[in-house]
Enzyme design. Sequence first.
Site, PDB file in Angstrom:
ATOM      1  CB  SER A  33     -16.135  -0.973  -8.736  1.00 38.57           C
ATOM      2  OG  SER A  33     -17.273  -0.399  -8.127  1.00 38.57           O
ATOM      3  CG  ASN A  34     -21.272  -1.452  -7.576  1.00 39.67           C
ATOM      4  OD1 ASN A  34     -22.038  -0.502  -7.697  1.00 39.67           O
ATOM      5  ND2 ASN A  34     -20.457  -1.534  -6.522  1.00 39.67           N
ATOM      6  CG  HIS A  35     -19.640   2.387  -8.312  1.00 36.52           C
ATOM      7  ND1 HIS A  35     -20.916   2.870  -8.125  1.00 36.52           N
ATOM      8  CD2 HIS A  35     -19.231   1.899  -7.116  1.00 36.52           C
ATOM      9  CE1 HIS A  35     -21.263   2.699  -6.852  1.00 36.52           C
ATOM     10  NE2 HIS A  35     -20.259   2.112  -6.219  1.00 36.52           N
ATOM     11  CE1 TYR A  59     -13.257   3.065  -7.260  1.00 35.99           C
ATOM     12  CE2 TYR A  59     -15.634   2.824  -7.412  1.00 35.99           C
ATOM     13  CZ  TYR A  59     -14.410   2.332  -7.022  1.00 35.99           C
ATOM     14  OH  TYR A  59     -14.324   1.122  -6.380  1.00 35.99           O
ATOM     15  CG  LEU A 115      -0.731   1.317  -6.747  1.00 38.18           C
ATOM     16  CD1 LEU A 115      -2.251   1.220  -6.631  1.00 38.18           C
ATOM     17  CD2 LEU A 115      -0.142  -0.026  -7.192  1.00 38.18           C
ATOM     18  CG  ASP A 174      -2.251   0.703   0.943  1.00 39.24           C
ATOM     19  OD1 ASP A 174      -2.196   1.883   0.536  1.00 39.24           O
ATOM     20  OD2 ASP A 174      -3.312   0.085   1.095  1.00 39.24           O
ATOM     21  CE  LYS A 208     -11.835   0.252  -8.947  1.00 35.23           C
ATOM     22  NZ  LYS A 208     -10.611  -0.455  -8.488  1.00 35.23           N
TER      23      LYS A 208
HETATM   24  C1  15L Z   1     -17.230   0.591  -4.401  1.00 39.43           C
HETATM   25  O1  15L Z   1     -16.716   0.318  -5.469  1.00 39.43           O
HETATM   26  C2  15L Z   1     -16.475   1.250  -3.333  1.00 39.43           C
HETATM   27  O2  15L Z   1     -15.112   0.876  -3.333  1.00 39.43           O
HETATM   28  C3  15L Z   1     -17.060   1.006  -1.968  1.00 39.43           C
HETATM   29  O3  15L Z   1     -16.470   1.928  -1.086  1.00 39.43           O
HETATM   30  C4  15L Z   1     -18.585   1.162  -1.962  1.00 39.43           C
HETATM   31  O4  15L Z   1     -18.925   2.491  -2.198  1.00 39.43           O
HETATM   32  C5  15L Z   1     -19.181   0.248  -3.004  1.00 39.43           C
HETATM   33  O5  15L Z   1     -18.594   0.448  -4.257  1.00 39.43           O
HETATM   34  C6  15L Z   1     -20.687   0.402  -3.156  1.00 39.43           C
HETATM   35  O6  15L Z   1     -21.157   0.564  -4.280  1.00 39.43           O
HETATM   36  O7  15L Z   1     -21.400   0.318  -2.161  1.00 39.43           O
END
Ligand code: 15L
Length: 267
Positions: A109-111, A134, A50, A32, A138
Amino acid sequence: MEKLLVTGAAGGVGTRLRKLMKGLYPSIRWSDLRKPGDLAGDEDFMAADLADLAAVEKIVAGVEGIVHLGGYSVEGPWDTILQANIVGTYNLFEAARRAGVKRVVFASSNHAVGFYPRDKRIGINVPVRPDSRYGVSKAFGEALGALYAEKHGIRVTCLRIGNVGDAPADRRRLAIWLKPEDLVALIRIGLEHPHIRYEIFYGVSDNADSWWDNSNARRYGYQPQGKAGDSLHQAMAAQAALPPDPIGDRYQGGPFCSDEYDTGKAR
Ligand code: 15L
């Protein structure tokens, strides 16, 4: 897998994994930006930024597999996302290629698909619809993983993680909750399954309200143990305390969608 690197060791997910992955592999190097405050004496740790390729090459040296959780884990200013997630993820894959690393598990991530409405069930073959800078980073990481898998033969698994926690924290998380032990199971498939070349899995437990078709992960043997519905009342009580969010409540990405949202404003 004899020797692993896990980035993002000091983050919320990394901190859980340091406990859950103990003893699973002969040697795990944790990394980290800064040393985690609770680092145990027997944990191997190397700090690295990173965004600095030379530093990333040092932490990658000698490992066979990488779990890449590192970077900025929520929405942030463009330059923060650019350095931590775009440049950082490029450096990670490039250092992995140069060092002959065999496998990478990328924490997507789901995002990356947050702008799909909640009434639409999606699988892994839908176009990305990021809900934030963000989320774009991803989607970039998933695309980069595909490039390094096709062109350089690294075995890459992208986990579109929902929300890792002890229990689902609100209504949205009843759909996307991921029990930490189920995350470990997905990581192990990415690191060990003989047929992985390039795959995307949803990082989600066995939730009755899930919006995602995770049959691809199940094809590789994923058998999630967590069920968000076991905490239904607790999650709905937490939801009742939240302010209304008409845009966020419409889309899978929730508040990441409503944040900065100005569609409909005259242009
Ligand atoms: C993510 O990708 C985040 O890293 C996490 O902190 C949450 O916000 C999560 O999504 C979420 O969608 O709840």
